[in-house]
Design an enzyme around this catalytic site. Sequence first.
Site, mmCIF file in Angstrom:
data_model
loop_
_atom_site.group_PDB
_atom_site.id
_atom_site.type_symbol
_atom_site.label_atom_id
_atom_site.label_comp_id
_atom_site.label_asym_id
_atom_site.label_seq_id
_atom_site.Cartn_x
_atom_site.Cartn_y
_atom_site.Cartn_z
ATOM 1 C CG ASN A 21 -1.931 1.110 1.243
ATOM 2 O OD1 ASN A 21 -1.671 2.205 0.755
ATOM 3 N ND2 ASN A 21 -3.089 0.833 1.804
ATOM 4 C CE LYS A 41 -3.317 8.355 1.014
ATOM 5 N NZ LYS A 41 -4.468 9.022 1.650
ATOM 6 C CD GLU A 42 -1.792 0.549 5.229
ATOM 7 O OE1 GLU A 42 -1.370 -0.363 5.954
ATOM 8 O OE2 GLU A 42 -2.980 0.596 4.830
ATOM 9 C CG MET A 43 4.519 -1.212 5.597
ATOM 10 S SD MET A 43 4.334 -2.976 5.971
ATOM 11 C CE MET A 43 6.015 -3.403 6.410
#
Lengths: 330, 330
Positions: B120, B122-124
Amino acid sequence: MKPQIASILTILSLFTSASLLANEPIQPIPTKAEVNELQSELGKKLYFDPRLSKSGFISCNSCHNLSMGGTDNLKTSIGHNWQQGPINSPTVLNSTFNIAQFWDGRAKDLKEQAGGPIGNPKEMASNHDLAVKVISSIPAYVEEFKLAFSSSKVDIDKITTAIAEFEKTLITPNSRFDQWLAGKKEAITLQEKAGYELFKTSGCVACHNGVAIGASTYQKMGVIKPYKTENNAKGRFSVTGKEADKFVFKVPTLRNIELTYPYFHDGNASSLTEAVNIMGNIQLGKEFTKEEASKIVAFLKTLTGDQPSFKMPILPPSNNTTPKPDPFGK
Amino acid sequence: MKPQIASILTILSLFTSASLLANEPIQPIPTKAEVNELQSELGKKLYFDPRLSKSGFISCNSCHNLSMGGTDNLKTSIGHNWQQGPINSPTVLNSTFNIAQFWDGRAKDLKEQAGGPIGNPKEMASNHDLAVKVISSIPAYVEEFKLAFSSSKVDIDKITTAIAEFEKTLITPNSRFDQWLAGKKEAITLQEKAGYELFKTSGCVACHNGVAIGASTYQKMGVIKPYKTENNAKGRFSVTGKEADKFVFKVPTLRNIELTYPYFHDGNASSLTEAVNIMGNIQLGKEFTKEEASKIVAFLKTLTGDQPSFKMPILPPSNNTTPKPDPFGK
């Protein structure tokens, strides 16, 4: 073998070990730290507690990750709001043996160092008052301070004392090289031994010596030739203001060097081979052959000791009186 | 007491416990997970390994911090480049009992979930190919995959299987409430017991029941009155596209709820009292008195179980062939 002969051989081998040890410029690391256990246990929790940061996201362990050689393995660190740090995070492992803390030695000891990142707007971005408010709002922490310091008054002095006490335990004994120093001949290979000899005869050992194999003096980065870098750090100059201290940094420890990549204060050397070649070149005026460099690298990899071994701490929860984390600003 | 009488009393007390247990809508959590030990040990390392992220800074443990109830204790999480996440990070503790994973249940199990944040942006902010390249470049990891999967070929399927296997171990038995369920009457106070009665009679238990005290159904957030929030999450609607699934979310577990603040999918309720009052209001059409709310909160705090207890893993180092972290973009 007859028992008597075996005994004599044992005694002889002990003599050999002792004299071997005494003659070497590198000394084995102690196997255990003397610390205040209660303060250290409390400090372990604080070391892992991201509530010491403004965001509630960054802990000491974020940039000095004990799963990864006490570093973040990044060129320069990530701070509050993803700000790029100015310098490579040095390892916390064996940092109790450092002459002083930070690359420029601006903190005299671990306790003084621990207060730095908490209040640095580019790192944890909190401040000492807020950190104290957060920790003292948590009854289980207050109880631990009471036990560890005979006083339930939480202050930054006690917080940093506890963190430092934990950090003192982060020593890494029993590396293969230390085993060899202690007389276990087969602990290192001939290649590694040759690397060590080269490390000594080339002059590396002039700065990288003692228990921490470094960390005991400040030296200019670029003794023979200037070191080229985009990094703005000026080293000891920022502390003393003396022209002669420009680009003078604390010599980093070589213990666990296989784990603490990338190398130098700017993190620009990503491999040990690169680091060895650059050091040979700018500090010693030497061009190591490929074979020489690989021998030295082989030796350096014998310096990895037992990594910290402890149960991941469980942190006491916040409550309604705890100041809230503020990751995205107000 | 005569031995026979003691035996009879023991048998009677067992009967009482068993029948007590059978009549309660909440069931105690198992004390141990059945997992593949080798895969779980490998998964533990991967869970803590920030090299699964693009930056080399964010690991599973960053947002599902096992020192803090398996959450980050933030309203919504911090992702790559300090991006603000869209939703509150649910606890990983006891997540093996969830009907499905994520608030909207879009991943059918822990294995499928584990692949989500890695890729993702927006995450990792990594991707599965890169994650596989990183892990498979590290010989010590490859060796562990070989042992755990009888194959040294690292792929995302094995990476997420291992992480899921570790996550299955993250169960928290032995809460005071579970002790009470098992027949230890004095494990909870009268106030807490009264809170439990109120929890049942008020209807909370309709959704929060079973082993995980929730996590087994999807329910609308705002059954009686609409829930007001700035948060854009649409719940099950994003998975099914059905109008009726708007604002329908997986019911969160209440186990360890004292540790997993702030509450709700938007993280807007910072205290348990606030959460209880809002739930009573919008889900049940009730206005709890201050005394009632405090009884229910007291009960909820009995649901904290034994937290995960294991040695912090030591990660094998990268080498010259390992793709480098890229925290600040190119």
